[in-house]
Scaffold this motif. Structure first.
Motif, mmCIF file in Angstrom:
data_model
loop_
_atom_site.group_PDB
_atom_site.id
_atom_site.type_symbol
_atom_site.label_atom_id
_atom_site.label_comp_id
_atom_site.label_asym_id
_atom_site.label_seq_id
_atom_site.Cartn_x
_atom_site.Cartn_y
_atom_site.Cartn_z
ATOM 1 N N ILE A 1 38.040 -92.225 -57.745
ATOM 2 C CA ILE A 1 38.399 -91.228 -56.698
ATOM 3 C C ILE A 1 37.272 -91.372 -55.603
ATOM 4 O O ILE A 1 37.381 -91.349 -54.463
ATOM 5 N N LYS A 2 36.018 -91.219 -56.022
ATOM 6 C CA LYS A 2 34.900 -91.330 -54.988
ATOM 7 C C LYS A 2 34.955 -92.997 -54.411
ATOM 8 O O LYS A 2 34.702 -92.966 -53.115
ATOM 9 N N LEU A 3 35.322 -93.846 -55.125
ATOM 10 C CA LEU A 3 35.271 -95.050 -54.379
ATOM 11 C C LEU A 3 36.241 -94.946 -53.396
ATOM 12 O O LEU A 3 36.211 -95.611 -52.399
ATOM 13 N N LEU A 4 37.539 -94.651 -53.726
ATOM 14 C CA LEU A 4 38.438 -94.556 -52.662
ATOM 15 C C LEU A 4 38.185 -93.767 -51.335
ATOM 16 O O LEU A 4 38.618 -94.002 -50.362
ATOM 17 N N GLU A 5 37.583 -92.551 -51.592
ATOM 18 C CA GLU A 5 37.016 -91.855 -50.623
ATOM 19 C C GLU A 5 36.019 -92.505 -49.789
ATOM 20 O O GLU A 5 36.112 -92.350 -48.689
ATOM 21 N N GLN A 6 35.241 -93.360 -50.349
ATOM 22 C CA GLN A 6 34.359 -94.010 -49.410
ATOM 23 C C GLN A 6 34.975 -95.180 -48.891
ATOM 24 O O GLN A 6 34.552 -95.237 -47.355
ATOM 25 N N LEU A 7 36.059 -95.703 -49.281
ATOM 26 C CA LEU A 7 36.533 -96.524 -48.389
ATOM 27 C C LEU A 7 37.479 -95.982 -47.251
ATOM 28 O O LEU A 7 37.255 -96.567 -46.014
#
Length: 356
Positions: free
Chosen positions: A103-109
């Motif tokens: 989830i954090k990965l997608l938020e950063q993207l």
């Protein structure tokens, strides 16, 4: 005239000069390795032919387009890169494996990336131009696709090896490593087995026919230490001396994470025992490798290897060599095909050029 710069988010120094200069000699061993410099050099040359320029990167640079190979661990560093870039192209390679939270990965993207390139399918609702393309098999042009000794005879090869690093401090850090060995169809729940456990299991039952190469195994406090041969050498030179080797990915799943490991075996005439991406049969002929999912435990794999005589081994070994000779360059793992797809994606989306 648009310009592009390259850097790696996994370097301790985002602007490590040897990666910033993609025309630097392949002799450097800093991360990312010479394998990544080759396709990025091809990509740069392709963009130059389209009228782009290559911009050296530095901490004070501002970019038309920045090609970021993986996300940095520090979100602050990512935000700084995005601020200095008109277009931030993020190529996800190891980031999904290292990220604590998807989830954090997608938020950063969503917050920082302009374009995303990845072997993973596009997540639903991501809202960013996304190119799904396999990781290329990153062989520099000075290395032939098939090793000169790939056809070395069965009787001249040792039995089995593994090429992998090992944590020198009792492997405590490896306990949280992603799945590296999996039991197969006979059990519903895969068994987690980090590489050091795999190595130790084999070393206890077959120490005379199993060799280990890689860093820090000489510090191991287990049976695997006696199977360690040396730390560093050219992987393909090693594999041409073996009949079989463990080609286990850093991740198990169906996200398209297929790396160089299985191809290293093919180009050396060494039969890979593969575990990793569940879609491997969609890309690679099943008669060219041993699928570890078909076995419930290490003992079953070792027993199966004993059933190979010269003819049976030669047929499977040759299938891998022939794949590299006749099918690889037209496969999605070819660096040239990778570059064409990525270049078209960047030209079409980065600056809204008329290249679509």
């Amino acid at each position: 005239m648009p310009s592009i710069a390259f850097c790696s988010g996994l370097n301790s120094d985002l602007f490590e000069g040897r990666f910033g200069d993609i025309f630097y000699s392949e002799s450097s061993s800093s991360y990312p390795s010479e394998y990544w410099r080759y396709p990025l050099r091809l990509l740069a040359q392709r963009l130059i032919l389209s009228g782009w320029t290559i911009q050296p990167n530095s901490p004070d640079s501002e970019f038309d387009v920045l090609y970021l190979r993986d996300l940095p661990k520090d979100p602050v560093a990512l935000a700084a890169l995005a601020k200095r870039s008109k277009t931030l192209v993020v190529h996800l390679a190891e980031s999904p494996l290292r990220s604590v939270s998807g989830i954090k990965l997608l938020e950063q993207l969503r917050q920082y990336a302009s374009l995303v390139i990845s072997y993973m399918p596009m997540p639903q609702g991501i809202g960013i131009p996304w190119l799904t393309v396999p990781l290329p098999f990153l062989t520099p042009p000075v290395s032939p696709l098939v090793h000169p000794n790939a056809l070395q005879h069965f009787d001249r090869r040792r039995h089995l090896c593994m090429i992998s690093g090992c944590d020198r401090f009792g492997w405590r850090r490896r306990l949280s490593e992603p799945l590296l060995f999996y039991s197969g169809s006979r059990q519903k729940n895969p068994v987690k087995m980090p590489r050091y456990v795999l190595a130790d299991s084999i070393a206890r039952v077959a120490p005379d026919s199993f060799d280990i190469y890689g860093y820090s195994w000489n510090f191991a406090r287990s049976a695997s230490k006696k199977c360690w041969r040396r730390s560093s050498a050219q992987k393909n030179d090693i594999l041409t001396s073996y009949k079989f080797y463990f080609a286990f990915e850093n991740f198990k799943g169906s996200i398209g994470y297929i790396t160089e490991k299985i191809f290293d075996g093919f180009r050396s005439g060494c039969i890979p025992i593969y575990a990793g991406d569940l879609s491997i049969d969609d890309h690679i002929p099943s008669d060219a490798y041993i699928d570890a999912r078909q076995f419930s435990n290490i003992r079953e794999i070792l027993d199966f290897l004993q059933t190979f005589n010269s003819d049976k081994w030669s047929a499977m070994s040759l299938a891998g060599v022939e794949f590299m000779k006749t099918q690889f360059e037209s496969s999605p793992f070819s660096p040239q095909i990778f570059v064409e797809k990525v270049a078209s994606f960047i030209l079409c989306n980065a600056l809204k050029d008329d290249h679509c």
